[in-house]
Scaffold this active site. Structure first.
Site, PDB file in Angstrom:
ATOM      1  N   ILE A 113       3.961 -10.801  -2.173  1.00  0.00           N
ATOM      2  CA  ILE A 113       2.929 -11.771  -2.524  1.00  0.00           C
ATOM      3  C   ILE A 113       2.119 -11.196  -3.672  1.00  0.00           C
ATOM      4  CG2 ILE A 113       1.264 -10.821  -0.855  1.00  0.00           C
ATOM      5  CD1 ILE A 113       0.267 -13.693  -0.396  1.00  0.00           C
ATOM      6  N   GLU A 141      -3.636  -3.986  -7.774  1.00  0.00           N
ATOM      7  CA  GLU A 141      -3.386  -5.331  -7.260  1.00  0.00           C
ATOM      8  C   GLU A 141      -3.754  -5.465  -5.788  1.00  0.00           C
ATOM      9  OE1 GLU A 141       0.237  -5.761 -10.469  1.00  0.00           O
ATOM     10  OE2 GLU A 141       0.677  -5.410  -8.352  1.00  0.00           O
ATOM     11  N   HIS A 194       8.524  -2.707  -4.488  1.00  0.00           N
ATOM     12  CA  HIS A 194       7.148  -2.934  -4.027  1.00  0.00           C
ATOM     13  C   HIS A 194       6.905  -2.255  -2.690  1.00  0.00           C
ATOM     14  CE1 HIS A 194       5.982  -6.018  -7.010  1.00  0.00           C
ATOM     15  NE2 HIS A 194       7.270  -6.333  -6.998  1.00  0.00           N
ATOM     16  N   PRO A 195       5.727  -1.672  -2.525  1.00  0.00           N
ATOM     17  CA  PRO A 195       5.367  -1.150  -1.202  1.00  0.00           C
ATOM     18  C   PRO A 195       4.985  -2.292  -0.286  1.00  0.00           C
ATOM     19  CG  PRO A 195       3.487  -0.988  -2.660  1.00  0.00           C
ATOM     20  CD  PRO A 195       4.628  -1.533  -3.499  1.00  0.00           C
ATOM     21  N   ALA A 248      -0.852 -10.113  -4.736  1.00  0.00           N
ATOM     22  CA  ALA A 248      -2.003  -9.771  -3.895  1.00  0.00           C
ATOM     23  C   ALA A 248      -3.313  -9.667  -4.658  1.00  0.00           C
ATOM     24  CB  ALA A 248      -1.731  -8.437  -3.185  1.00  0.00           C
TER      25      ALA A 248
END
Length: 334
Positions: free
Chosen positions: A115, A82, A59-60, A117
Site C-alpha cells: 500500500i 513513507e 518492500h518490507p 503508506a
C-alpha cells in the site's frame, strides 16, 4: 535537455529489474510527466508477473524495518519516510495486530501487503489490509500492482526533482524557485497518490489536473487468462423522471449516451468521457457487448450500474469487467 538515470536509480523507485532496464532504454526524459507516463506504460504493459512479484518482494512489511528487504540504501531511506506517519501513530498492540494480519495476508496471497503508506496512520492501513484480505487473489494482485505504481510515481518524482534542483545549483535564485516548486509538486503528488475515501466539502486545495478521463474501464477474459481485446464498451448516464432508477419501477426513464469505445490489445477501453477535473454526480451505466465477443457465452451483454455522489466528483472511477462465458464480476479500481 532530458534527465538520464541508470538502472540503480530506477531500482530504488521500483524493485523490478525488467522495469529498471526498460526505463533506461526509454530515457532520457525531458520532464516528470514524460518520465511517469513511460513508467506507467512499462509497468503495466511490459513487466510480466515475475517482474511484479520481484518489485513486491522489495518492500518490507508495513511496520517493519526496510533495511533487510530493500535493494538499495536510498530505497530503504524512502521506505522509512513513507512509513513515518504509520510508525508515529502506532502502539505496541496495533503493531502486533498489523504483524498478525500481514502474516495472514502473506499466507493467502503469497506476497507482502502493498500500500502507498505515505501520510497514512496505522489504523488506516490496518483497516485497508482487513478490507483487501477479503479479495480474490486475481483482484488483489492487480490492486497490489497499482499500489506499487503509486509508490513508484512518488519516488520517481523525488528522483527527478533532486536532479533538477542539483542541476540548477549554480543559479541560487533559480535553484530556490525549483526547490519551492518541487516541494509544492511533492505535496500534490503525495496527496493524490495516498488519497483515501473521504467526503470533501469542495474542491481539494491540492489536486492535480486530470490526465485521463474520470471514468475508465478494462476487460479481462478470466477463462483465457488474457485481456478481452476488441470488446465494445458504451457509457451512459441516467436522466429519467426519477433522480435515480428504482428497482422494479416500470417507468425505466432514459439513459443518455456519453461515449463508446473498443477495448485495445490490453483490454483497456479508449476515452468514454471527456477529460475533466469534475465529473457530474449521478447514476452511470457501462455496458459491454459480451455477446459479440463470446457468441457461445451466457450473456448477450453485461451492464454495470454505479453511482457517483456529489462528494466524489473529484475522484477517479475505474470499473473493470472480469468475464468468463458463464460468469462475470466487477469492482471499483483506482
Amino acid at each position: 535537455m532530458g534527465s538520464a538515470f541508470d538502472e540503480k536509480d530506477y531500482l530504488a523507485c521500483c524493485g523490478s529489474t525488467k522495469f529498471a532496464k526498460e526505463m533506461v532504454s526509454a530515457g532520457p526524459f525531458s520532464s516528470y510527466d514524460h518520465l511517469v507516463n513511460a513508467a506507467r506504460d512499462i509497468w503495466f504493459n511490459k513487466v510480466d508477473v515475475n517482474g511484479w512479484l520481484e518489485a513486491f518482494a522489495g518492500h518490507p512489511q508495513i511496520g517493519q524495518s526496510p533495511s533487510s528487504s530493500n535493494k538499495t540504501p536510498i530505497s530503504a531511506q524512502w521506505s522509512k519516510g513513507e512509513q513515518s506517519t504509520a510508525l508515529a501513530t502506532a502502539t505496541d498492540s496495533s503493531l502486533q495486530e498489523l504483524s498478525d494480519w500481514n502474516t495472514q495476508y502473506w499466507q493467502k496471497f503469497g506476497f507482502v501487503f502493498l500500500i502507498c503508506a505515505s501520510g497514512r496512520t496505522t489504523s488506516e492501513i490496518l483497516a485497508e489490509l482487513k478490507k483487501r484480505y477479503l479479495n480474490r487473489p486475481i483482484i488483489e494482485f492487480e490492486i497490489a500492482a497499482k499500489e506499487q505504481m503509486k509508490v513508484t510515481e512518488l519516488r520517481l518524482f523525488k528522483l527527478f526533482s533532486n536532479v533538477t534542483t542539483a542541476a540548477s545549483a549554480n543559479n541560487a535564485e533559480y535553484s530556490a524557485g525549483v526547490a519551492s516548486k518541487a516541494e509544492d509538486r511533492m505535496s500534490i503528488v503525495g496527496a493524490h497518490l495516498t488519497a483515501v475515501s473521504e467526503k470533501p466539502t469542495g474542491k481539494p486545495s491540492q489536486i492535480p489536473a486530470r490526465t485521463r478521463p474520470p471514468i475508465t474501464t478494462h476487460v479481462l477474459d478470466v477463462a483465457r487468462g488474457s485481456p478481452a481485446a476488441g470488446i465494445e464498451v458504451q457509457l451512459e448516464m441516467w436522466k429519467g423522471n426519477q433522480p435515480r432508477p428504482v428497482f422494479g419501477d416500470k417507468d425505466v426513464g432514459s439513459w443518455i449516451f456519453r461515449g463508446v469505445s473498443t477495448a485495445d490489445k490490453d483490454g483497456r477501453s479508449g476515452q468514454l468521457i471527456n477529460v475533466t477535473d469534475v465529473v457530474n454526480p449521478g447514476i452511470y451505466r457501462i455496458s459491454f457487448n459480451t455477446g459479440k465477443y463470446c457468441p457461445d457465452g451466457f450473456f448477450p451483454y453485461v451492464s454495470i450500474v454505479f453511482e457517483i455522489r456529489e462528494s466524489q466528483k473529484w475522484e477517479h472511477f475505474h470499473v473493470p469487467l472480469l468475464l468468463s462465458p458463464f460468469s462475470f464480476s466487477t469492482y471499483r479500481g483506482s
